[in-house]
Design a protein around this motif. Structure first.
Motif, PDB file in Angstrom:
ATOM      1  N   HIS A   1       0.822  -1.225   0.000  1.00  0.00           N
ATOM      2  CA  HIS A   1       0.000   0.000   0.000  1.00  0.00           C
ATOM      3  C   HIS A   1       0.852   1.269   0.000  1.00  0.00           C
ATOM      4  O   HIS A   1       0.300   2.366  -0.099  1.00  0.00           O
ATOM      5  N   SER A   2       2.154   1.110   0.122  1.00  0.00           N
ATOM      6  CA  SER A   2       3.031   2.282   0.140  1.00  0.00           C
ATOM      7  C   SER A   2       3.215   2.830  -1.267  1.00  0.00           C
ATOM      8  O   SER A   2       3.551   2.098  -2.199  1.00  0.00           O
ATOM      9  N   HIS A   3       2.997   4.134  -1.417  1.00  0.00           N
ATOM     10  CA  HIS A   3       3.163   4.855  -2.681  1.00  0.00           C
ATOM     11  C   HIS A   3       4.508   5.576  -2.682  1.00  0.00           C
ATOM     12  O   HIS A   3       5.177   5.649  -1.643  1.00  0.00           O
ATOM     13  N   PRO A   4       4.927   6.143  -3.796  1.00  0.00           N
ATOM     14  CA  PRO A   4       6.217   6.838  -3.808  1.00  0.00           C
ATOM     15  C   PRO A   4       6.327   7.949  -2.772  1.00  0.00           C
ATOM     16  O   PRO A   4       7.392   8.143  -2.176  1.00  0.00           O
ATOM     17  N   ASP A   5       5.227   8.652  -2.527  1.00  0.00           N
ATOM     18  CA  ASP A   5       5.272   9.848  -1.692  1.00  0.00           C
ATOM     19  C   ASP A   5       4.512   9.725  -0.377  1.00  0.00           C
ATOM     20  O   ASP A   5       4.366  10.702   0.355  1.00  0.00           O
ATOM     21  N   ARG A   6       4.053   8.521  -0.044  1.00  0.00           N
ATOM     22  CA  ARG A   6       3.301   8.356   1.203  1.00  0.00           C
ATOM     23  C   ARG A   6       3.158   6.877   1.549  1.00  0.00           C
ATOM     24  O   ARG A   6       3.233   6.013   0.682  1.00  0.00           O
ATOM     25  N   GLY A   7       2.952   6.645   2.849  1.00  0.00           N
ATOM     26  CA  GLY A   7       2.630   5.305   3.300  1.00  0.00           C
ATOM     27  C   GLY A   7       1.138   5.165   3.518  1.00  0.00           C
ATOM     28  O   GLY A   7       0.396   6.153   3.540  1.00  0.00           O
ATOM     29  N   SER A   8       0.692   3.917   3.704  1.00  0.00           N
ATOM     30  CA  SER A   8      -0.733   3.673   3.886  1.00  0.00           C
ATOM     31  C   SER A   8      -0.930   2.242   4.366  1.00  0.00           C
ATOM     32  O   SER A   8      -0.125   1.353   4.058  1.00  0.00           O
ATOM     33  N   GLY A   9      -1.988   2.011   5.113  1.00  0.00           N
ATOM     34  CA  GLY A   9      -2.404   0.652   5.437  1.00  0.00           C
ATOM     35  C   GLY A   9      -1.329  -0.220   6.054  1.00  0.00           C
ATOM     36  O   GLY A   9      -1.127  -1.352   5.608  1.00  0.00           O
ATOM     37  N   PHE A  10      -0.629   0.283   7.079  1.00  0.00           N
ATOM     38  CA  PHE A  10       0.445  -0.440   7.764  1.00  0.00           C
ATOM     39  C   PHE A  10       1.681  -0.632   6.889  1.00  0.00           C
ATOM     40  O   PHE A  10       2.509  -1.508   7.172  1.00  0.00           O
ATOM     41  N   CYS A  11       1.822   0.147   5.847  1.00  0.00           N
ATOM     42  CA  CYS A  11       2.954   0.027   4.919  1.00  0.00           C
ATOM     43  C   CYS A  11       3.708   1.354   4.863  1.00  0.00           C
ATOM     44  O   CYS A  11       3.130   2.372   4.471  1.00  0.00           O
ATOM     45  N   VAL A  12       4.980   1.343   5.232  1.00  0.00           N
ATOM     46  CA  VAL A  12       5.791   2.562   5.231  1.00  0.00           C
ATOM     47  C   VAL A  12       6.494   2.710   3.884  1.00  0.00           C
ATOM     48  O   VAL A  12       6.260   3.661   3.142  1.00  0.00           O
ATOM     49  N   PHE A  13       7.377   1.772   3.557  1.00  0.00           N
ATOM     50  CA  PHE A  13       8.056   1.737   2.264  1.00  0.00           C
ATOM     51  C   PHE A  13       7.598   0.497   1.494  1.00  0.00           C
ATOM     52  O   PHE A  13       7.261  -0.521   2.094  1.00  0.00           O
ATOM     53  N   ASN A  14       7.613   0.572   0.171  1.00  0.00           N
ATOM     54  CA  ASN A  14       7.148  -0.540  -0.657  1.00  0.00           C
ATOM     55  C   ASN A  14       8.313  -1.490  -0.933  1.00  0.00           C
ATOM     56  O   ASN A  14       9.135  -1.243  -1.806  1.00  0.00           O
ATOM     57  N   ASP A  15       8.369  -2.572  -0.180  1.00  0.00           N
ATOM     58  CA  ASP A  15       9.529  -3.476  -0.245  1.00  0.00           C
ATOM     59  C   ASP A  15       9.674  -4.162  -1.598  1.00  0.00           C
ATOM     60  O   ASP A  15      10.778  -4.256  -2.145  1.00  0.00           O
ATOM     61  N   VAL A  16       8.575  -4.635  -2.162  1.00  0.00           N
ATOM     62  CA  VAL A  16       8.660  -5.342  -3.445  1.00  0.00           C
ATOM     63  C   VAL A  16       9.086  -4.394  -4.559  1.00  0.00           C
ATOM     64  O   VAL A  16       9.918  -4.745  -5.403  1.00  0.00           O
TER      65      VAL A  16
END
Length: 309
Positions: free
Chosen positions: A118-133
């Motif tokens: 759920h992490s986007h380039p400019d924000r986190g969301s839904g218990f997701c800070v950075f987008n690992d995949v």
């Protein structure tokens, strides 16, 4: 089979928080006792340069320096702390370590956490800070481009098979104009996020979806992937939240259905000899034992396929 963990970097949460942080350490303990042939490695943190392949400098600065606004913290679902930033970097590092291990010849490798889609380039969301995949995919593509001798002269082709019950909206947005990455998401139609993004292949499921319909939808998704894309690496988000015992999932897939799902994905990669990276994504059982049972069995199936491979 190599797997990476970071559960000892604890994200401090207030009493009564609904995120089951303890499940990561409990999963590692079960793997140690039940599947000792899995090689467990502490995840290294990713660097700012690696995160910068996906995330904006402003967002990274806010996470690292504790300047996320109250609204941004609410959207992520975690209060900021140094531990939050450290754990986020380690979670991404676990997926990157697994991707490099799989590509090096491990066939299947895993992160005991990850799947922060759920992490986007400019924000986190839904218990997701950075987008690992997304970060791991970008970095291994760069690793391949930098190799002096390549097995093929093109960008490493990456497929994301996202079977968390929630749409991988951040991943879809990040790769929406990237022909080198194919995103497949099988998710609840009425579940979070309310505003969906456009993956390369989205398959929406009704509330209460059971085994047969779920597995038919998975076959449809894998067929779509096979017809349109030829991956060199697969990221598999093996969310436990489609399970009937999950409090946020709203689907009704049984233990047997979850195992059949896992076997179908691993078999798809095995038949094509495509290295696979597994992350655990979501799992919010009414009883944490149900989530751990599903996730432990996913590792048992993964290990069987790794041994065959």
């Amino acid at each position: 089979m190599q797997a990476f963990y970071a559960d000892h970097f604890v994200l401090p949460l207030p009493q009564g928080h609904r995120f089951p942080m303890q499940k990561y350490a409990m999963l590692r303990e079960r793997l140690v006792s039940q599947m000792p042939t899995i090689e467990l490695h502490e995840a290294l943190p990713v660097t700012a340069d690696e995160l910068g392949l996906v995330h904006t400098p402003e967002y990274m600065h806010a996470v690292f320096n504790g300047t996320l606004s109250p609204a941004a913290q609410r959207e992520i679902g975690f209060p900021w702390s140094p531990g939050m930033a450290e754990r986020a970097c380690r979670s991404v590092g676990g997926t990157l370590g697994a991707a490099r291990a799989a590509l090096k010849g491990g066939c299947i490798a895993a992160n005991l956490a990850g799947g922060t889609h759920h992490s986007h380039p400019d924000r986190g969301s839904g218990f997701c800070v950075f987008n690992d995949v997304a970060v791991a995919a970008r970095q291994v593509q760069q690793d391949h481009a930098d190799m002096p001798v390549k097995s093929f002269n093109r960008t490493l082709q990456v497929a994301v098979i996202d079977l968390d019950v929630h749409q991988g909206d951040g991943t879809a947005r990040i790769f929406e104009n990237d022909d080198s990455v194919f995103t497949l998401s099988l998710h609840g139609a009425k579940n979070f996020p309310v505003r969906k993004q456009t993956s390369d292949c989205d398959i929406e499921l009704p509330d209460g979806c059971q085994d047969d319909a779920y597995l038919d939808a998975l076959e449809q998704g894998l067929s779509c992937l096979e017809q349109r894309f030829e991956p060199d690496l697969v990221f598999y988000l093996a969310g436990a939240d489609p399970h009937e015992g999950d409090r946020l999932g709203r689907l009704a897939v049984s233990d047997d259905g979850m195992e059949s799902r896992d076997r179908r994905v691993f078999d798809w990669a095995f038949q094509r000899r495509v290295p696979l990276v597994m992350t655990m994504a979501g799992g919010y059982g009414h009883d944490i034992e149900s989530t751990l049972r599903v996730q432990t069995n996913t590792y048992r199936v993964a290990l069987q396929y790794w041994q065959r491979w």
